[in-house]
Scaffold this active site. Structure first.
Site, PDB file in Angstrom:
ATOM      1  NE  ARG A 191      36.898  45.829  44.009  1.00 40.78           N
ATOM      2  CZ  ARG A 191      35.667  45.425  43.667  1.00 40.78           C
ATOM      3  NH1 ARG A 191      35.040  44.491  44.366  1.00 40.78           N
ATOM      4  NH2 ARG A 191      35.066  45.941  42.628  1.00 40.78           N
ATOM      5  CD  GLU A 193      38.015  40.193  42.079  1.00 39.37           C
ATOM      6  OE1 GLU A 193      36.936  40.567  41.572  1.00 39.37           O
ATOM      7  OE2 GLU A 193      38.915  40.975  42.379  1.00 39.37           O
TER       8      GLU A 193
END
Lengths: 778, 487
Positions: free
Chosen positions: A325, A730
């Site tokens: 990620r 997030e």
């Protein structure tokens, strides 16, 4: 029902897109909200404590626990030998993470044994009586140490490649190389890990565990115990914070409690002390990014190559997807015509690092911002100008392809940034700051406006599924259950809004119930910001099924067409008649209509081929931008955040106030990561910042003195998500980067903005001062 | 001699002798009384999740203060009123204005820190009808929240201040009755509580304290327990006997005299704050940065000195002021310059049977300069990387008196004597200051640890001398979060 008491309402209480309070707010403020340590304790409850390694890397020569066992009140001591089936709690099935060390320890703080005693105090004291002989082995606890030792990777690295950086880099008019280091982060959820296991008959066990991933606790306990998942029920009503720290890290406590509970046939609770929690559980990965940039005199990027080395700790845990990620987000909001990124998930003799809000994304994204900053100073322009120059374009521009070959199809970053630039009066303030700095010998100011683009979906495609269970009882009350967990983010509230909206009933009618593996199976972690997207849709699907049955039943009974049936606030229109919801439900019950449904959802469109580095890993992107102004003290490196403005995209918000709370909290947490939160290991590989006395998360007085947060109200998800909303957990975390960049500008002022300060994170007062000194010396 | 302590817990009067000397209030509430609204977040007085209010009589006046139940020993709570979060809502369940504001403003997310925030806000709300943002922040320095980013909580504090205590308020309403009850509970005789052979001793007077310490060589003296509390919760040390002194009014005297200020060893930071802020503003500003409000409500300046820590905040600031320490024992008292008390790391000039009785700060002369600088990773509620005091008197533009002392730079709080020597008699100019800066290398050889590297400490200390010079010459440039607010 007596129809005279029925007064039709125009609207319901608590539909989607309304600012409802957190469902537990009343209980939070009265102290009535029950966390696992608050549950009335079962009779005969025993307490566990951990016996931890005090070496970073060593063979276990002998482990003498006789004195531990001999302490009055100690019931038993558990070691690896007591694990009934497999001594492994690796969440990815890598078999690299023993529950208790057997022949060697690989980090300071690794569990070697556990003590079970009558009280927690006895257990904790007894755990210190172990006599353990070690033979030390060479250890390295940081990235540089791992690189120097040629350390192995904990998992196969990933490469993203597009275009021809190998040749285009050389052709670029300008080049520069650099190294950027960004620190890790402790979750510091206020409630430490905890697990309570109550043995049942046969192989059964019930577990209450502070976890974001009950299904995985169930799976790991089954694996360790050698029992099937159907014997294990894992429950969690709420956590006192999670932030990713309770995605896999709760497994060990649940497994230990279960082993002891089944062995002794008594209830057993494990609640580590804060220091043990911080020592024995994983954190955010820190990274070292080595980069090579090709660009032109205008500041337009031609080619980027970078290696992302990460401190993963002794085992893989989630380090694969986390470092992946990071690579997925190293483009930040920018189009790189030619690019090659490689991860280096390094093994270190430290606790295994794990998920943390953003999951590697923030580390990748801030590296992308460093690229921009470095180029901006090289060409002598405001970094914001370079940002705008390199933004992804709109479809058809030829500037939409990510390094992982997914098109950015829903790009709104230019508009978000433009609006924020305008509303904050950025240009005038930047000018004023430059003027101020000319006349201020000690204090210097900085300002930065940074963008966020964050991909939503688990990159592991299988995790993008969810289930929900909805019962409508024959009194018209509704019972809601789903696979998502509540850690403060307001998920339960939002999903209840979905259900209220689906049935068009007041939300008071919807009872939100504790997450349990017994009601909804095979759930994914509440992580990747996906909680509402997935569980909201699953709940919607359950409601849809029940509503469909009700419509069919009503149409048949009242003899109207199904199109003549409409759900209105707390009632149903049937032809020309309006019947209260309760009454319809009651009639449906007597007509033997099934009033319960299991809902299901899987995210469409997504796929990912890790080996090829190609695919469509994200369903959509969430966007945002923040602008921060800071003042630094060039004598001490201390600083204050004077003002922050945020404009953030949550699509069509399901609950604007809860979303704003997520944004504010995420920003401050992100700012903490980049400023005062510093993890510090000593030469022996011991983490020395393992409590709030030494590890400093932001306080109320650290938040920006002026703090304006707005939602991009015009935004709507291009994809048909629940209510066209977007994930919010997030993405706003990375808004904190504007503080870091503003600090950097303030530092740059001491050398008249000619040199990129190359400040590393966290920018503690010490790092700020040392950067000032470095620039002064140049 | 009595074997019990007595206190009021919410509404209930409790008499108990069934506790160990280091049993914490938090464990007592959660385990013995099942009052689980009060949470354990860190067990070291840093996060505030365990905040409860403790009401006590101060000079006949009932004062409620937020404290950290996790490091507060039960034995220190004789004749107090302990108020937990469960006591706030009305009998019919109606929320207290502070609670209601937290709900309305979305001040809770995960909710685990929330009871502690509610209690801190409640303490503020009782004490201050219209707190400024700065005062709210200061009141919340000892409460960590990881979810909200605090903005919603600050707004809740502001909303709560729109309503004022009514007769039905759980604390405010019964003030006089509670005061009378506490008066009745206060013991003038020595209390000794023994459990499993370990003793908590509450001397009835300072004379009794002298006697107890003379007889009990292994005593641990506990005032605010903001340090000793951690010996128990973190190091799991056994302390026996524990001699509590926080209840002794004789040690809580704070007097501004003609020649200076006398601070009894039992005076808490909070109790000293107003007076010291007025008399020596720089020192008051330092107090506002020590711990959180809960720690300041419990911790004492006397304890900060007595424990001999090299990183205590007040000793270097006090040494620069020329403070004098008084120790007392059954044999009498003796005094010394504060700096002489610190002999070496872990070693102080305190004999068995002696205790710190008081501290005396001479009034700084009118035209003298004094400053305190604290350097820490986080501005508030952090332990110093370095903390120092600078005192200067000039005569005809030259240095007549200079005292510089730092904590965090050596094994004890220590004077920078080489720097002082380099400055003495010299004209107070930038050139003199620059010339003196390198002398810090002779004075200090600091360590590298998680708070700072040795290089940073050394560089900063030198820079702070320069800052002091700027400040004394009207060129002060300092970060101020609320530059408009009065210090």
């Amino acid at each position: 029902m007596d129809k005279t008491t029925f007064s039709p309402a125009a609207t319901i209480k608590g539909p989607m897109h309304s600012s409802l309070r957190h469902d537990s707010a009343h209980k939070h403020v009265t102290g009535a909200a029950e966390y696992i340590d608050d549950i009335p304790e079962p009779a005969g409850l025993l307490h566990g404590a951990l016996g931890l390694s005090d070496r970073a890397h060593a063979e276990l020569i002998s482990v003498d626990l006789s004195e531990v066992a001999a302490q009055p009140g100690v019931i038993c001591v558990l070691t690896a030998k007591d694990v009934p089936s497999v001594n492994d709690i690796s969440s990815g099935g890598w078999h690299d993470e023993p529950l208790m060390a057997e022949t060697k320890v690989e980090f300071h703080g690794q569990v070697i044994f556990a003590v079970i005693a009558e009280t927690r105090d006895i257990a904790r004291r007894a755990a210190r009586k172990a006599k353990i002989e070690y033979r030390d082995l060479p250890h390295w606890s940081d990235i540089d140490g791992a690189l120097a030792a040629n350390a192995p990777c904990v998992i196969e690295p990933m490469v993203l490649h597009r275009g021809a950086p190998e040749t285009e880099m050389d052709k670029a008019p300008r080049r520069l190389q650099g190294t950027f280091r960004v620190g890790g982060q402790e979750h510091f959820y206020l409630e430490s890990h905890i697990a309570l296991a109550i043995p049942g008959e046969d192989d059964e066990v019930s577990i209450w565990c502070s976890t974001q991933h009950p299904s995985e606790v169930q799976h790991i306990v089954g694996h360790v115990m050698g029992i099937p998942s159907n014997a294990i029920t894992v429950n969690v009503r709420r956590m006192g914070g999670g932030f990713g720290g309770k995605e896999t890290q709760g497994n060990q406590f649940a497994a230990l409690a279960t082993i002891a509970a089944k062995k002794l046939n008594r209830a057993v609770k494990f609640r580590p002390d804060r220091d043990e929690d911080m020592t024995a559980t994983g954190k955010r990965h820190d990274f070292r990014v080595d980069y090579d940039l090709g660009f032109d005199d205008e500041g337009r990027i031609h080619a980027v190559e970078a290696t992302f080395a990460a401190r993963c700790g002794f085992s893989a845990d989630l380090s694969g997807p986390v470092t992946d990620r990071a690579l997925f987000h190293a483009d930040s909001s920018y189009f790189y015509p030619h690019v090659r990124f490689a991860s280096k998930p390094l093994k270190t003799h430290t606790v295994s690092n794990t998920a943390f809000r953003g999951f590697g994304g923030p580390q990748g994204l801030i590296a992308g911002e460093r690229f921009i900053e470095d180029i901006a100073y090289a060409v002598g322009k405001d970094p914001l100008e370079i940002r705008k120059l390199n933004f992804y374009g709109q479809p058809g521009s030829g500037r939409t392809l990510t390094p992982y070959h997914q098109e950015v199809a829903d790009n709104i970053i230019a508009r978000v940034v433009a609006e924020l630039e305008e509303s904050t009066d950025y240009q005038a303030r930047r000018k004023a700051i430059i003027a101020y700095n000319k006349t201020s010998p000690v204090l210097r100011k900085g300002i930065a406006l940074t963008p966020v683009k964050f991909g939503i979906s688990f990159t592991m495609t299988a995790f993008n599924q969810a289930g929900a269970l909805v019962h409508v009882y024959n009194d018209g009350s509704i019972h809601l259950n789903h696979g998502g967990t509540e850690m403060g983010q307001g998920l339960y509230t939002k999903v209840a809004q979905v259900v209220a909206d689906a049935f068009k009933v007041d939300i008071d009618r919807v009872k939100i119930t504790a997450t349990t593996t017994g009601k909804v199976p095979n759930t994914s972690a509440t992580a990747a910001s996906s909680g509402t997207d997935l569980n909201g849709m699953a709940a919607w699907d359950a409601c849809r099924q029940i509503k469909a049955r009700l419509v069919t039943f009503v149409a048949e009974t009242w003899k109207v067409a199904e199109t003549e049936v409409e759900f209105l606030p707390n009632r149903i229109r049937i032809g020309a008649e309006e019947v209260p919801f309760n009454e319809v439900i009651r009639k449906a019950y007597f007509a033997r209509i099934q009033l319960s449904a299991a809902g299901f959802y899987k995210t469409p469109k997504i796929h990912w081929d890790r080996k090829a580095g190609r695919g469509h890993p994200f369903y959509y992107f969430a966007y945002g931008a923040s602008c921060s102004e800071v003042t630094i003290d060039t004598l001490t490196g201390e600083y204050l955040v004077d003002r922050t403005d945020i404009l953030h995209d949550v699509g069509r918000s399901l609950n604007p106030d809860i979303d704003k709370g997520q944004i504010e909290g995420a920003f401050v947490q992100g700012m903490g990561w980049l400023t005062t939160e510093e993890l510090w290991w000593d030469g022996k590989g011991r983490l020395r910042t393992h409590a709030p006395s030494t590890y400093k998360i932001p306080l109320a007085s650290d938040r920006p003195k002026v703090f304006n947060v707005r939602l991009a109200e015009w935004s709507e998800n291009a994809e048909p998500t629940i209510g066209r909303s977007k994930a919010v957990g997030e993405p706003p975390f990375m808004l904190g980067i504007s503080v870091f960049e503003a600090l950097s500008m303030a530092v740059a002022s001491v050398a008249d903005y000619r040199i990129c300060p190359r400040l590393d994170a966290p920018a503690t007062p010490e790092r700020v001062l040392m950067a000032v000194e470095r620039l002064k010396a140049l | 001699m009595s074997g019990c302590i007595r206190f009021i817990l919410n509404e209930q009067e409790i008499e108990t002798g069934d506790f160990g000397p280091t049993d914490t209030l938090l464990d007592y509430l959660r385990l013995n009384r099942r009052l689980t609204g009060t949470k354990e977040g860190c067990a070291e007085g840093d996060c505030g999740a365990c905040t409860v209010l403790v009401g006590r009589l101060v000079g006949g006046r009932l004062v409620y203060e937020g404290v950290n139940a996790c490091i507060r020993f039960l034995g220190s709570l004789n004749a107090t009123h302990i108020v937990t979060v469960e006591h706030l809502a009305a009998k019919d369940g109606a929320l207290h204005p502070v609670q209601k504001a937290m709900v309305d403003c979305h001040g809770s997310q995960c909710g685990f820190c929330t009871p502690g925030f509610v209690m801190s806000l409640y303490g503020l709300w009782l004490a201050n009808p219209k707190p400024s943002r700065e005062e709210i922040e200061r009141a919340l320095q000892g409460n960590l929240c990881r979810c909200t980013g605090y903005e919603a909580i600050i707004k809740a504090a502001e909303q709560a201040s729109l309503s004022r205590p009514s007769a039905s308020d759980p604390v405010y309403g019964g003030h006089e009755k509670v005061a009378a009850r506490l008066e009745a509970l206060a013991a003038s005789e020595t209390v000794v509580v023994e459990k499993d052979g370990e003793r908590a001793i509450l001397p009835g007077s300072v004379a009794e304290l002298c006697r107890v310490l003379a007889e009990e060589a292994k005593s641990t003296i506990v005032a605010g327990s903001t340090d000793t509390g951690l010996w128990v919760t973190k190091q799991m040390r056994k302390l026996d006997p524990v001699v509590f002194i926080n209840h002794l009014p004789e040690l809580q005297q704070l007097e501004v005299r003609d020649d200076g200020i006398r601070i009894g060893a039992g005076v808490t930071y909070a109790a000293a704050f107003d007076t010291l802020s007025r008399e020596i503003p720089a020192f008051g500003a330092l107090i506002a940065r020590i711990g959180g409000q809960q720690v300041r409500n419990m911790g004492t300046i006397g304890g900060n000195i007595a424990n001999g820590s090299p990183i205590g905040d007040t000793p270097p600031a006090l040494i620069a002021l020329g403070a004098i320490l008084t120790l007392r024992s059954a044999a009498g008292t003796r005094t010394m310059p504060l700096e002489s008390y610190f002999i070496a790391y872990g070693k102080q000039d305190r004999n068995p049977g002696e205790f710190v009785e008081s501290l005396f700060i001479p009034h700084p002369p009118k035209d003298s300069h004094y400053a305190v600088y604290k350097i820490s990773k986080r501005r508030d509620e952090d332990i110093s990387a370095a903390c120092g005091g600078f005192f200067l008197e000039l005569e005809a533009g030259s240095v007549k008196t200079v005292r510089i002392a730092f904590g965090g730079m050596a094994g004890t709080p220590k004077r920078a004597s080489a720097v002082e020597a380099a400055l003495m008699g010299q004209p107070w100019t930038e050139a003199t200051v620059k010339a003196a800066q390198p002398a810090f290398d002779a004075d200090y050889q600091p360590l590298t640890d998680w708070r700072a590297t040795a290089e940073y400490r050394q560089l900063t200390v030198k820079n702070l001398l320069y800052r002091f010079f700027l400040e004394t010459t009207g060129q002060k440039q300092e970060l101020q979060r609320y530059p408009d607010a009065a210090e």
